[in-house]
Design an enzyme around this catalytic site. Sequence first.
Site, short mmCIF file in Angstrom:
data_model
loop_
_atom_site.label_atom_id
_atom_site.label_comp_id
_atom_site.label_asym_id
_atom_site.label_seq_id
_atom_site.Cartn_x
_atom_site.Cartn_y
_atom_site.Cartn_z
N HIS A 1 20.43 31.94 -14.10
CA HIS A 1 20.80 30.84 -15.00
C HIS A 1 21.78 31.31 -16.07
O HIS A 1 21.49 32.24 -16.82
CB HIS A 1 19.58 30.25 -15.70
N CYS B 1 17.90 25.01 -11.94
CA CYS B 1 16.88 26.05 -11.69
C CYS B 1 15.73 25.45 -10.89
O CYS B 1 15.19 26.09 -9.97
CB CYS B 1 16.38 26.64 -12.99
N HIS C 1 31.97 22.64 -7.92
CA HIS C 1 32.06 21.52 -6.98
C HIS C 1 33.06 21.90 -5.89
O HIS C 1 34.17 22.36 -6.20
CB HIS C 1 32.60 20.27 -7.68
N CYS D 1 15.65 23.44 -16.75
CA CYS D 1 16.99 23.32 -16.16
C CYS D 1 16.88 22.67 -14.79
O CYS D 1 16.18 23.18 -13.90
CB CYS D 1 17.65 24.69 -16.06
N HIS E 1 28.16 25.61 -12.29
CA HIS E 1 28.23 25.17 -10.90
C HIS E 1 29.68 24.90 -10.53
O HIS E 1 30.51 24.59 -11.38
CB HIS E 1 27.37 23.92 -10.66
#
Length: 112
Positions: free
Chosen positions: A45, A6, A100, A3, A98
């Site tokens: 994760h 990660c 933004h 990943c 994630h």
Amino acid sequence: MDCLFCKIIERAIPSSKVYEDEMCYAFRDINPQAPVHVLVIPKLHFASMDEVTADNSKYVAHIFECIPKIAAAEGLSGGYRVISNCGDDACQSVKHIHFHILGGRQLSEEMA
Ligand code: DGP
């Protein structure tokens, strides 16, 4: 685990750090779409919004506590936008959830 994000957390891949604590890491997007474009990721994760559960939602809640602090530190007093792309239709390219943070200019009224 292969990943990208990660590896960024582990410093195996370099990034421009904006903020870090025991649960999350924030860094500048490699392809900024606004004067300020920061990504905030959990240190645990999981792939996307579709994988939020009672066991990991505390990471998401914590990130949402951090986002206003990061935005303030980045000088986004005029406002900002938070986006999390989930899945192929949303063009999610990195399968580690994630968020933004986009700001630093007047953003479009269009969101999609
Ligand atoms: P998304 O399309 O929502 O999956 O956004 C992934 C973002 O990750 C995209 O805006 C570009 C950014 N990105 C991809 N690879 C890297 C990298 O190696 N370093 C940094 N800083 N950002 C990356």
